[in-house]
Design an enzyme around this catalytic site. Structure first.
Site, PDB file in Angstrom:
ATOM      1  N   ASP A  53       0.915 -69.706 -31.300  1.00  0.00           N
ATOM      2  CA  ASP A  53       1.045 -69.377 -32.731  1.00  0.00           C
ATOM      3  C   ASP A  53       1.161 -70.664 -33.558  1.00  0.00           C
ATOM      4  OD1 ASP A  53       3.463 -69.704 -31.404  1.00  0.00           O
ATOM      5  OD2 ASP A  53       4.535 -68.144 -32.513  1.00  0.00           O
ATOM      6  N   ASP A  97     -10.373 -67.974 -26.928  1.00  0.00           N
ATOM      7  CA  ASP A  97     -11.347 -67.194 -27.695  1.00  0.00           C
ATOM      8  C   ASP A  97     -10.965 -67.219 -29.172  1.00  0.00           C
ATOM      9  OD1 ASP A  97     -13.458 -65.336 -28.197  1.00  0.00           O
ATOM     10  OD2 ASP A  97     -11.939 -63.758 -28.339  1.00  0.00           O
TER      11      ASP A  97
HETATM   12  C1  IPM Z   1     -17.065 -65.656 -27.140  1.00  0.00           C
HETATM   13  C2  IPM Z   1     -17.242 -64.200 -27.526  1.00  0.00           C
HETATM   14  C3  IPM Z   1     -17.098 -63.349 -26.271  1.00  0.00           C
HETATM   15  C4  IPM Z   1     -15.681 -63.532 -25.752  1.00  0.00           C
HETATM   16  C5  IPM Z   1     -17.418 -61.857 -26.471  1.00  0.00           C
HETATM   17  C6  IPM Z   1     -18.796 -61.653 -27.040  1.00  0.00           C
HETATM   18  C7  IPM Z   1     -17.237 -61.085 -25.192  1.00  0.00           C
HETATM   19  O1  IPM Z   1     -16.341 -63.834 -28.510  1.00  0.00           O
HETATM   20  O2  IPM Z   1     -17.862 -66.161 -26.338  1.00  0.00           O
HETATM   21  O3  IPM Z   1     -16.143 -66.287 -27.654  1.00  0.00           O
HETATM   22  O4  IPM Z   1     -14.771 -62.851 -26.200  1.00  0.00           O
HETATM   23  O5  IPM Z   1     -15.500 -64.371 -24.878  1.00  0.00           O
HETATM   24 MG    MG Z   2     -15.147 -65.420 -29.229  1.00  0.00          MG
END
Ligand code: IPM
Ligand code: MG
Length: 354
Positions: free
Chosen positions: A221, A245
């Protein structure tokens, strides 16, 4: 050198942007006398439509035989609004990551002088910001046990990591930090999550092997805040799959356009190079999408997969030149804008002539 690559254009704008990257790759291999072979494979929604599988075996075998994979984007709105769809394009991406052992996703965050004004952040905060996010890509909550209970009314996803998985990504992150400014930020949520406590425990052990690298620990965070507030304080950041992500999407806004950021997924069997943006279906077929993230992914491919640093650099220089000359697509243009293919042509020509 012989370069044997698999090309997976995928969905939406994927084929158009990949075409520009291939144009650039061909120009570079010709200029530096490399022998290039490339074979196209199906993946994503278009693979579901054609063969019922978003990552068909044929594509997997092609990737396994290749020295590197160039990937466009996957995703189609017809699947997004149907949570009950039995098969989804994203499953293809996750299957590819797992089967190719793509354990480390490398996302450099770099600003471009000519585009600083496009960033939502003030110039003085981001000028010369340059850091790398390293995201663990084949473990954690994405791949842990998941399911439903109570007649479907309770759902769970498990965030699970082994010591080996954590060690592998941390060692890679330290290697990156050693080649850069010798600072590694380990991002976790060790004040709450057991998996994060294992991350931190392992990191504290491995840190001992890298005494000249400054290791910093940060809760996710707090990291989310600091990326925006003090982006220049970061050098290399390493974190688990889901935190990575989220943080890498956040970090991408620093540069002003999602259309600029490349990525590399380093694997056990081969490595995959792709833009971080998605398939942008609204723009598909219109020749307006920004090809730069994919072209910079090709630069990363030369550097990471083949250790061809000069070849990577000339692509980067060409991209910077195109931006300074204003030869850019509509998303980042001030006034006159260029088509996807025109930007690709200009960059290829610049490489030929320089
Ligand atoms: C990324 C994308 C992917 C993920 C999705 C499309 C599954 O957001 O490559 O960051 O979550 O890893
Ligand atoms: Mg992503």
């Amino acid at each position: 050198m012989k370069l044997n690559i698999a090309v997976l254009p995928g969905d939406g704008i994927g084929p158009e942007i990949i075409e520009q990257a291939i144009k650039v790759i061909k120009t570079v291999t010709k200029k530096f006398n490399h022998e290039l072979t490339y074979v196209y494979g199906l993946t994503g929604a278009c693979a579901i439509d054609k063969v019922g599988n978003p990552y068909p075996d044929e594509t997997h075998n092609l990737c396994m035989k290749s020295d590197a994979v160039l990937f466009g984007a996957i995703g189609d709105p017809k699947f997004d609004n149907n949570p009950k769809s039995p098969v989804r394009p994203e499953q293809g991406l996750l299957a590819m990551r797992k089967k190719l052992g793509l354990y480390a996703n490398i996302r450099p965050v770099e600003t471009f002088e000519s585009l600083l004004h496009k960033s939502p952040l003030r110039r003085e905060l981001i000028e010369d910001a340059n850091f790398v996010c390293i995201r663990e890509l084949t473990g954690g909550i994405y791949f842990g046990e998941k399911g439903r209970k109570d007649n479907g009314n309770t759902a769970f996803d498990t965030n699970i990591y082994t010591r080996e998985e954590i060690e592998r990504i941390l060692v890679l992150a330290y290697q990156f930090a050693a080649k850069r400014n010798k600072k590694l930020t380990v991002v976790d949520k060790a004040n709450v999550l057991e998996s994060s406590r294992l991350w931190r425990e392992v990191a504290q052990e491995i840190a001992l092997n890298y005494p000249d690298i400054k290791t910093e620990y940060m809760f996710v965070d707090n990291a989310a805040m600091q990326i925006i507030q003090w982006p220049k304080n970061f050098d290399v950041m390493v974190t688990e799959n889901m935190f990575g992500d989220i943080l890498t999407d956040e970090a991408s806004v620093i540069t002003g356009s999602l259309g600029l950021l490349p990525s590399a997924s380093i694997g056990i069997h081969t490595s995959v190079f792709e833009p971080i943006h998605g398939s942008y279906p609204q723009a598909a077929g219109k020749n307006i999408a920004n090809p730069i993230a994919t072209i910079l992914s090709a630069a990363m491919m030369f550097e990471y997969a083949f250790d061809l640093i000069t070849e990577g650099k000339i692509i980067r220089d060409a991209v910077v030149a195109s931006m300074s000359e204003g030869v850019v697509t509509v998303d980042i243009a001030e006034g006159e804008s260029y088509k996807t293919s025109e930007v690709g042509d200009w960059i290829a020509k610049w490489i030929e002539e320089n």
